[in-house]
Design a protein around this motif. Structure first.
Motif, PDB file in Angstrom:
ATOM      1  N   ALA A 116       0.829  -1.209   0.000  1.00 39.68           N
ATOM      2  CA  ALA A 116       0.000   0.000   0.000  1.00 39.68           C
ATOM      3  C   ALA A 116       0.861   1.255   0.000  1.00 39.68           C
ATOM      4  CB  ALA A 116      -0.928  -0.013   1.218  1.00 39.68           C
ATOM      5  N   VAL A 117       1.948   1.236   0.775  1.00 37.08           N
ATOM      6  CA  VAL A 117       2.864   2.386   0.789  1.00 37.08           C
ATOM      7  C   VAL A 117       3.508   2.561  -0.576  1.00 37.08           C
ATOM      8  CG1 VAL A 117       5.015   3.279   1.767  1.00 37.08           C
ATOM      9  CG2 VAL A 117       3.326   2.212   3.262  1.00 37.08           C
ATOM     10  N   ASP A 118       3.905   1.463  -1.193  1.00 35.96           N
ATOM     11  CA  ASP A 118       4.523   1.536  -2.514  1.00 35.96           C
ATOM     12  C   ASP A 118       3.550   2.099  -3.544  1.00 35.96           C
ATOM     13  OD1 ASP A 118       6.767   0.955  -4.291  1.00 35.96           O
ATOM     14  OD2 ASP A 118       5.442  -0.545  -5.171  1.00 35.96           O
ATOM     15  N   ALA A 119       2.275   1.670  -3.487  1.00 41.02           N
ATOM     16  CA  ALA A 119       1.259   2.180  -4.415  1.00 41.02           C
ATOM     17  C   ALA A 119       1.009   3.669  -4.187  1.00 41.02           C
ATOM     18  CB  ALA A 119      -0.030   1.385  -4.256  1.00 41.02           C
ATOM     19  N   LEU A 120       0.987   4.070  -2.921  1.00 47.02           N
ATOM     20  CA  LEU A 120       0.785   5.480  -2.593  1.00 47.02           C
ATOM     21  C   LEU A 120       1.916   6.342  -3.157  1.00 47.02           C
ATOM     22  CD1 LEU A 120      -0.938   7.530  -1.027  1.00 47.02           C
ATOM     23  CD2 LEU A 120       0.459   7.057   0.981  1.00 47.02           C
ATOM     24  N   ASP A 176       1.510   6.711  -6.904  1.00 47.31           N
ATOM     25  CA  ASP A 176       0.438   7.639  -7.284  1.00 47.31           C
ATOM     26  C   ASP A 176       0.854   9.094  -7.075  1.00 47.31           C
ATOM     27  OD1 ASP A 176      -1.205   5.534  -7.948  1.00 47.31           O
ATOM     28  OD2 ASP A 176      -2.195   5.459  -5.988  1.00 47.31           O
ATOM     29  N   LEU A 177       1.540   9.359  -5.966  1.00 43.86           N
ATOM     30  CA  LEU A 177       1.901  10.739  -5.626  1.00 43.86           C
ATOM     31  C   LEU A 177       3.237  11.175  -6.226  1.00 43.86           C
ATOM     32  CD1 LEU A 177       0.908  10.835  -1.838  1.00 43.86           C
ATOM     33  CD2 LEU A 177      -0.383  11.707  -3.794  1.00 43.86           C
ATOM     34  N   GLY A 178       4.032  10.228  -6.702  1.00 41.29           N
ATOM     35  CA  GLY A 178       5.363  10.551  -7.221  1.00 41.29           C
ATOM     36  C   GLY A 178       5.368  11.598  -8.330  1.00 41.29           C
ATOM     37  N   ARG A 214      -6.745   2.974 -13.653  1.00 37.97           N
ATOM     38  CA  ARG A 214      -7.504   1.726 -13.612  1.00 37.97           C
ATOM     39  C   ARG A 214      -7.183   0.896 -12.375  1.00 37.97           C
ATOM     40  NH1 ARG A 214     -10.100   0.568 -18.346  1.00 37.97           N
ATOM     41  NH2 ARG A 214      -9.510   1.821 -20.165  1.00 37.97           N
ATOM     42  N   SER A 215      -5.968   1.045 -11.879  1.00 33.84           N
ATOM     43  CA  SER A 215      -5.550   0.220 -10.743  1.00 33.84           C
ATOM     44  C   SER A 215      -5.516   0.975  -9.422  1.00 33.84           C
ATOM     45  CB  SER A 215      -4.153  -0.360 -11.014  1.00 33.84           C
ATOM     46  OG  SER A 215      -3.206   0.672 -11.234  1.00 33.84           O
ATOM     47  N   SER A 216      -5.770   2.254  -9.446  1.00 32.31           N
ATOM     48  CA  SER A 216      -5.672   3.044  -8.220  1.00 32.31           C
ATOM     49  C   SER A 216      -6.789   4.080  -8.162  1.00 32.31           C
ATOM     50  CB  SER A 216      -4.310   3.743  -8.148  1.00 32.31           C
ATOM     51  OG  SER A 216      -4.269   4.660  -7.081  1.00 32.31           O
ATOM     52  N   GLU A 217      -7.548   4.070  -7.082  1.00 31.45           N
ATOM     53  CA  GLU A 217      -8.604   5.052  -6.883  1.00 31.45           C
ATOM     54  C   GLU A 217      -8.023   6.442  -6.624  1.00 31.45           C
ATOM     55  OE1 GLU A 217     -11.876   4.849  -7.187  1.00 31.45           O
ATOM     56  OE2 GLU A 217     -11.655   2.789  -7.901  1.00 31.45           O
ATOM     57  N   LEU A 218      -6.876   6.485  -5.929  1.00 32.02           N
ATOM     58  CA  LEU A 218      -6.240   7.771  -5.652  1.00 32.02           C
ATOM     59  C   LEU A 218      -5.781   8.431  -6.947  1.00 32.02           C
ATOM     60  CD1 LEU A 218      -5.125   9.921  -3.765  1.00 32.02           C
ATOM     61  CD2 LEU A 218      -3.062   8.527  -3.483  1.00 32.02           C
ATOM     62  N   LEU A 249      -7.090  12.028  -8.383  1.00 32.42           N
ATOM     63  CA  LEU A 249      -6.161  13.108  -8.725  1.00 32.42           C
ATOM     64  C   LEU A 249      -6.335  13.537 -10.178  1.00 32.42           C
ATOM     65  CD1 LEU A 249      -2.879  11.886  -6.964  1.00 32.42           C
ATOM     66  CD2 LEU A 249      -4.278  13.852  -6.322  1.00 32.42           C
ATOM     67  N   LEU A 250      -6.497  12.573 -11.065  1.00 29.50           N
ATOM     68  CA  LEU A 250      -6.675  12.876 -12.484  1.00 29.50           C
ATOM     69  C   LEU A 250      -7.951  13.677 -12.719  1.00 29.50           C
ATOM     70  CD1 LEU A 250      -5.639  12.456 -15.370  1.00 29.50           C
ATOM     71  CD2 LEU A 250      -6.955  10.327 -15.441  1.00 29.50           C
ATOM     72  N   GLU A 251      -9.035  13.276 -12.077  1.00 26.85           N
ATOM     73  CA  GLU A 251     -10.301  14.009 -12.235  1.00 26.85           C
ATOM     74  C   GLU A 251     -10.183  15.429 -11.700  1.00 26.85           C
ATOM     75  OE1 GLU A 251     -13.196  11.640 -10.265  1.00 26.85           O
ATOM     76  OE2 GLU A 251     -13.327  10.134 -11.869  1.00 26.85           O
ATOM     77  N   ALA A 252      -9.477  15.592 -10.584  1.00 26.31           N
ATOM     78  CA  ALA A 252      -9.294  16.932 -10.012  1.00 26.31           C
ATOM     79  C   ALA A 252      -8.481  17.827 -10.949  1.00 26.31           C
ATOM     80  CB  ALA A 252      -8.606  16.827  -8.656  1.00 26.31           C
ATOM     81  N   MET A 253      -7.446  17.280 -11.570  1.00 27.26           N
ATOM     82  CA  MET A 253      -6.620  18.068 -12.484  1.00 27.26           C
ATOM     83  C   MET A 253      -7.395  18.452 -13.741  1.00 27.26           C
ATOM     84  SD  MET A 253      -2.858  16.269 -12.160  1.00 27.26           S
ATOM     85  CE  MET A 253      -2.071  17.572 -13.129  1.00 27.26           C
ATOM     86  N   LYS A 254      -8.188  17.525 -14.261  1.00 24.43           N
ATOM     87  CA  LYS A 254      -8.970  17.843 -15.465  1.00 24.43           C
ATOM     88  C   LYS A 254     -10.052  18.865 -15.171  1.00 24.43           C
ATOM     89  CE  LYS A 254      -8.125  13.685 -18.158  1.00 24.43           C
ATOM     90  NZ  LYS A 254      -8.697  12.541 -18.902  1.00 24.43           N
TER      91      LYS A 254
END
Length: 372
Positions: free
Chosen positions: A49-53, A56-58, A93-97, A101-106
């Motif tokens: 989970a930490v690795d996925a986070l 996503d944030l990288g 597709r693999s991450s809700e976060l 983030l993508l929807e917020a940027m668009k």
């Protein structure tokens, strides 16, 4: 490393540090038997989970660092923003976060700003704003991204901007009593050189009057129409003949080399490429105030604070100018010192002058280094 509540980047950095120490933490916990240490250990699912986070944030974390550059253009801002969007597209597709983030940027891309919401006066979204299109159009690294409609809007904006710039400059005024210097030394007895000099001066004044008349003509409706047509032709030629630049190339160097070939486009490029893409410079200026107005310097006048803040905001330019002027001042001081004190040793004088020069140059950037 400290966690800062108002800076999510610090949380990312802390998680990244823990991830880098994963093997060390895991092995240490295996060797310990105390209940407290085992309780605070991370399971394999939590490590994932930490690795996925972090994944996503990288992209956003790297973008926040890239956006802190002082000379950032709108084109470079667009490239950084789009890079984050494309990376999040792969993760949605693999991450809700990543999806959130993508929807917020668009949503932010399409957000409409109002100059006066009550009157319904609103601006175009950021990536379709006329000045934004103009900045990308005059940046050969990114102008291929623009659609034909955006290119046409950019050209119209640049022509309008040029007319406003010309209005600010005003017509060039030539003094009526302009006197041109003569090359005659007055030693010819027959006066031939004096007669020729008078003839040359009369012709030069006539030429200046004709130039003034041409300038007045260009300032009229017909002249402005001709200028618009010429500038439009230059913009069309730039669009047809310019090859894309590498993203790593300097757009300012590109236009510096074409300053004499395309003076109008050069001036326009220097304006639209200087549009601030972020508020980083403003925030840095606010941060610098705590170094300028230290507890020991609360007695500074508003004017002096203004002057110091100006030097801090333009520290690179000021430092470069001081670096050019100081050697000249030092050379003049040296020559005067030699005349007054011819017995002083050259080596001692040279070393002391060099150290003084370097110290003065460094002093110019003292405030900026503290407030950077």
């Amino acid at each position: 490393m400290l966690d800062v509540c108002t800076r999510w980047g610090s949380t990312y950095d802390m998680l990244q540090s823990v991830m880098n120490l994963r093997n060390f933490v895991t092995m240490t916990l295996k060797w310990t038997q105390t209940s407290d240490e085992i309780e605070h250990g991370l399971s394999e699912d939590k490590w994932k989970a930490v690795d996925a986070l972090l994944e996503d944030l990288g992209p956003a974390r790297k973008a926040t660092t890239d956006l802190q550059r002082e000379d950032l253009t709108l084109g470079e801002f667009f490239a950084i923003w789009t890079g984050v969007v494309l990376k999040l597209e792969k993760r949605k597709r693999s991450s809700e976060l990543a999806k959130a983030l993508l929807e917020a940027m668009k949503t932010r891309e399409k957000r409409v700003l109002y100059s006066d919401r009550r009157k319904g006066e609103r601006y175009s979204p950021l990536f379709n704003y006329p000045s934004f299109n103009a900045a990308l159009f005059l940046d050969p690294r990114f102008f291929s991204i623009l659609s034909p409609e955006q290119v046409d809007d950019a050209k119209k904006y640049l022509i309008s901007l040029w007319e406003r710039m010309e209005a600010v400059k005003g017509p060039a005024e030539i003094p009526a009593d302009t006197t041109l210097s003569s090359d005659s030394d007055g030693d010819d007895s027959d006066g031939e050189q004096d007669l020729f000099s008078k003839l040359l001066e009369a012709k030069n004044k006539e030429r200046l009057r004709q130039s003034q008349g041409a300038s007045d003509h260009r300032a009229g409706p017909a002249g402005r129409a001709a200028q618009r047509a010429a500038l439009r032709a230059a913009l069309d030629d730039y669009e047809r003949s310019t090859s894309p630049l590498s993203r790593k190339a300097s757009v300012f160097d590109y236009w510096a080399k074409r300053k004499l070939l395309c003076p109008e486009l050069f001036e326009l490029a220097m304006v639209v490429l200087s549009i601030p893409a972020t508020q980083v410079s403003v925030e840095r200026l606010f941060s610098a105030l705590k170094f300028i107005l230290r507890p020991q310097r609360h007695g500074l006048s508003a004017k002096l604070v203004n002057d110091v803040a100006f030097l801090q905001a333009n520290r690179s330019v000021v430092k470069a100018l001081v670096g050019k002027v100081l050697p000249q001042v030092t050379a003049t001081t040296t020559s005067l010192s030699k005349k007054k004190h011819p017995s002083r040793g050259k080596s001692t004088r040279h070393s002391s002058e060099s150290s003084e020069t370097s110290e003065l140059v460094d002093d110019v950037s003292t405030v900026s280094e503290g407030g950077g």
